[in-house]
Design an enzyme around this catalytic site. Structure first.
Site, PDB file in Angstrom:
ATOM      1  N   HIS A 118     -53.634 -76.591  29.048  1.00  0.00           N
ATOM      2  CA  HIS A 118     -53.489 -76.681  30.505  1.00  0.00           C
ATOM      3  C   HIS A 118     -53.413 -75.315  31.178  1.00  0.00           C
ATOM      4  O   HIS A 118     -53.597 -75.210  32.385  1.00  0.00           O
ATOM      5  CB  HIS A 118     -52.271 -77.544  30.883  1.00  0.00           C
ATOM      6  CG  HIS A 118     -50.950 -76.888  30.680  1.00  0.00           C
ATOM      7  ND1 HIS A 118     -50.149 -77.125  29.583  1.00  0.00           N
ATOM      8  CD2 HIS A 118     -50.253 -76.008  31.449  1.00  0.00           C
ATOM      9  CE1 HIS A 118     -49.041 -76.425  29.677  1.00  0.00           C
ATOM     10  NE2 HIS A 118     -49.074 -75.742  30.805  1.00  0.00           N
ATOM     11  N   ASP A 146     -52.712 -80.368  23.667  1.00  0.00           N
ATOM     12  CA  ASP A 146     -52.542 -79.367  24.710  1.00  0.00           C
ATOM     13  C   ASP A 146     -52.534 -77.954  24.128  1.00  0.00           C
ATOM     14  O   ASP A 146     -51.730 -77.107  24.517  1.00  0.00           O
ATOM     15  CB  ASP A 146     -51.256 -79.612  25.512  1.00  0.00           C
ATOM     16  CG  ASP A 146     -51.221 -78.792  26.802  1.00  0.00           C
ATOM     17  OD1 ASP A 146     -52.299 -78.373  27.264  1.00  0.00           O
ATOM     18  OD2 ASP A 146     -50.117 -78.545  27.323  1.00  0.00           O
ATOM     19  N   GLY A 171     -44.768 -70.512  33.575  1.00  0.00           N
ATOM     20  CA  GLY A 171     -45.283 -69.227  33.101  1.00  0.00           C
ATOM     21  C   GLY A 171     -45.021 -69.030  31.621  1.00  0.00           C
ATOM     22  O   GLY A 171     -45.685 -68.229  30.970  1.00  0.00           O
ATOM     23  N   ASN A 172     -44.030 -69.771  31.070  1.00  0.00           N
ATOM     24  CA  ASN A 172     -43.749 -69.721  29.637  1.00  0.00           C
ATOM     25  C   ASN A 172     -44.747 -70.541  28.821  1.00  0.00           C
ATOM     26  O   ASN A 172     -44.791 -70.412  27.588  1.00  0.00           O
ATOM     27  CB  ASN A 172     -42.341 -70.242  29.329  1.00  0.00           C
ATOM     28  CG  ASN A 172     -41.278 -69.173  29.401  1.00  0.00           C
ATOM     29  OD1 ASN A 172     -40.403 -69.222  30.247  1.00  0.00           O
ATOM     30  ND2 ASN A 172     -41.357 -68.194  28.510  1.00  0.00           N
ATOM     31  N   SER A 173     -45.507 -71.407  29.480  1.00  0.00           N
ATOM     32  CA  SER A 173     -46.451 -72.270  28.758  1.00  0.00           C
ATOM     33  C   SER A 173     -47.397 -71.436  27.902  1.00  0.00           C
ATOM     34  O   SER A 173     -48.027 -70.493  28.388  1.00  0.00           O
ATOM     35  CB  SER A 173     -47.263 -73.102  29.743  1.00  0.00           C
ATOM     36  OG  SER A 173     -46.467 -74.057  30.391  1.00  0.00           O
ATOM     37  N   THR A 229     -44.637 -75.664  25.336  1.00  0.00           N
ATOM     38  CA  THR A 229     -45.644 -76.472  26.010  1.00  0.00           C
ATOM     39  C   THR A 229     -45.165 -77.111  27.300  1.00  0.00           C
ATOM     40  O   THR A 229     -45.888 -77.147  28.288  1.00  0.00           O
ATOM     41  CB  THR A 229     -46.157 -77.578  25.063  1.00  0.00           C
ATOM     42  OG1 THR A 229     -46.825 -76.969  23.958  1.00  0.00           O
ATOM     43  CG2 THR A 229     -47.116 -78.517  25.763  1.00  0.00           C
ATOM     44  N   ILE A 236     -41.548 -78.635  29.839  1.00  0.00           N
ATOM     45  CA  ILE A 236     -40.120 -78.720  30.127  1.00  0.00           C
ATOM     46  C   ILE A 236     -39.847 -80.032  30.843  1.00  0.00           C
ATOM     47  O   ILE A 236     -40.720 -80.606  31.493  1.00  0.00           O
ATOM     48  CB  ILE A 236     -39.630 -77.546  31.000  1.00  0.00           C
ATOM     49  CG1 ILE A 236     -40.394 -77.502  32.338  1.00  0.00           C
ATOM     50  CG2 ILE A 236     -39.745 -76.229  30.264  1.00  0.00           C
ATOM     51  CD1 ILE A 236     -39.856 -76.468  33.311  1.00  0.00           C
ATOM     52  N   GLY A 281     -59.785 -97.733  15.490  1.00  0.00           N
ATOM     53  CA  GLY A 281     -60.187 -98.657  16.539  1.00  0.00           C
ATOM     54  C   GLY A 281     -59.201 -99.776  16.799  1.00  0.00           C
ATOM     55  O   GLY A 281     -59.591-100.953  16.847  1.00  0.00           O
TER      56      GLY A 281
END
Length: 383
Positions: free
Chosen positions: A117, A147, A219-221, A237, A239, A277
């Site tokens: 992201h 992610d 900003g820590n992501s 990733t 919070i 499936g």
């Protein structure tokens, strides 16, 4: 003999007097002459400077150089503007928006781990190192299901961060979160592992998070969650927050998952996962009672894709999955992770309950469709 004793007593008294005077007037003289190792013990960090007992400066110093700032530029869609704005020359050009995140250098070849992201939709990506160097980055591959994303920068003599063994992590272990929150610069926060194996949070398709109370903010992501040895335990990733700030509940993708995803993205540009499936649904006591099931928890097949691997193996809607490939299944998250870990083309035994009777099916594992394929109805959001 008496005279010798008198001389000794006088000399001792004089020496004690001198020591007392020095201690009162210039105590630093005594500190400089103290024997090595006497008094308080001290630790030394990588720079050789003393580190206070209980400090995590050595771990921080080891990890910080490899944690980078990631700045992205996205161009927004053209804005039509009102007829009046257009008459007076109002611009409908695409306007750039800037995003901030973090990343971790994990290879001297310039591979950088971050969150999907952080870079999704970015047209330009710039990475800035803690030593001040900057470089344009290219996307090697992205995996929206976890992610995670891998970037590549072309710089020499890069600091790197080694992966920790997250299978040895325990609740209560001290951890450090390193990143670039709010654009204020590189920041280190400290906390503990609050929980392990967090699933069904609705954040990613595949979830097995490390939860921590180390402060993680916007900003820590994509930044690093490291252990007390300065090794990479996970990628920060998400919070849990109602205000946008840290409430002491943060989540990181464990090192085992990030390393596997990184290796596949570098090798293939995508992550290949198993698929059977099936549309799974968690069994609740109410559902078990309504369907007269012999179990009160687990996973039931709400639907089975016609022509899919599970259908070919003989699975039907309403069957209860007990385990697959030797991995017990207690909820949909566990089923997703267990199936995804199986190699496409291989055959796995799946224990099910069908009309109250236990059966073993041999399922030939398929390849999980990409997220884009899943949106077209190919079942990619299910195991």
């Amino acid at each position: 003999m008496r005279r010798l004793w008198l001389i000794f007593a006088q000399a001792t008294t004089l020496a004690l007097g001198v020591v007392f005077a020095v201690q009162m007037l210039a105590p630093q003289w005594l500190e400089h002459t103290a024997a090595p190792g006497a008094g308080h013990s001290s630790l030394h960090g990588p720079s050789g400077l003393p580190t206070a007992v209980g400090s995590y400066a050595a771990a921080a110093s080891r990890a910080m150089p490899a944690v980078v700032s990631v700045t992205t530029t996205r161009l927004s869609s053209p804005r039509e503007g009102s007829p009046l704005e257009q008459f007076f020359g109002g611009s409908s050009a695409r306007r750039p928006t800037v995003g901030l995140g973090s990343g971790v250098i994990v290879s001297p070849n310039g591979y950088v781990l971050t969150n999907n992201h952080v870079v999704d939709g970015a047209e330009e990506i710039e990475v800035k190192l803690a030593d001040g160097r900057e470089a344009a980055a290219t996307v090697v591959g992205r995996d929206p299901d976890t992610d995670l994303a891998v970037l590549k920068i072309n710089l020499r003599h890069l600091p790197t961060l080694a992966f920790a063994d997250d299978t040895q992590a325990r609740v209560g272990d001290v951890v450090l979160a390193i990143g670039y929150p709010f654009g204020v610069g590189q920041t280190v926060t400290q906390g503990i592992i609050s929980a392990l194996g967090r699933t069904q949070l609705g954040i990613n398709t595949f979830e097995d998070f490390i939860q921590t109370d180390a402060a993680i903010n916007p900003g820590n992501s994509g930044g690093a969650l490291v252990d007390v040895h300065g090794n990479l335990l996970g990628i920060n990733t998400a919070i849990f927050s109602r205000s946008g700030g840290s409430l002491g509940i943060g989540f990181a993708v464990p090192a085992t998952i990030t390393r596997n995803v990184m290796q596949q993205l570098i090798a293939h540009g995508r992550v290949v996962r198993g698929w059977i499936g099936v549309e799974p649904q968690d069994i609740t006591p109410q559902l078990a009672q309504a369907l007269n099931l012999p179990v009160t928890e687990g996973v039931i097949a709400a639907d089975v894709l016609q022509g899919g691997p599970a259908d070919h193996a003989g699975m039907r809607a309403g069957n209860v999955v007990l385990d697959i490939g030797g991995q017990p299944v207690h909820n949909t998250g566990q089923l997703l992770n267990a199936v995804a870990a199986l190699k496409p083309g291989s055959t796995a035994a799946m224990h099910i309950l069908a009309r109250g009777h236990e059966k073993v099916l041999q399922v030939r594992i398929g390849t999980r469709p990409r997220l884009a394929d899943a949106s077209r109805g190919d079942g990619g959001t299910d195991p």
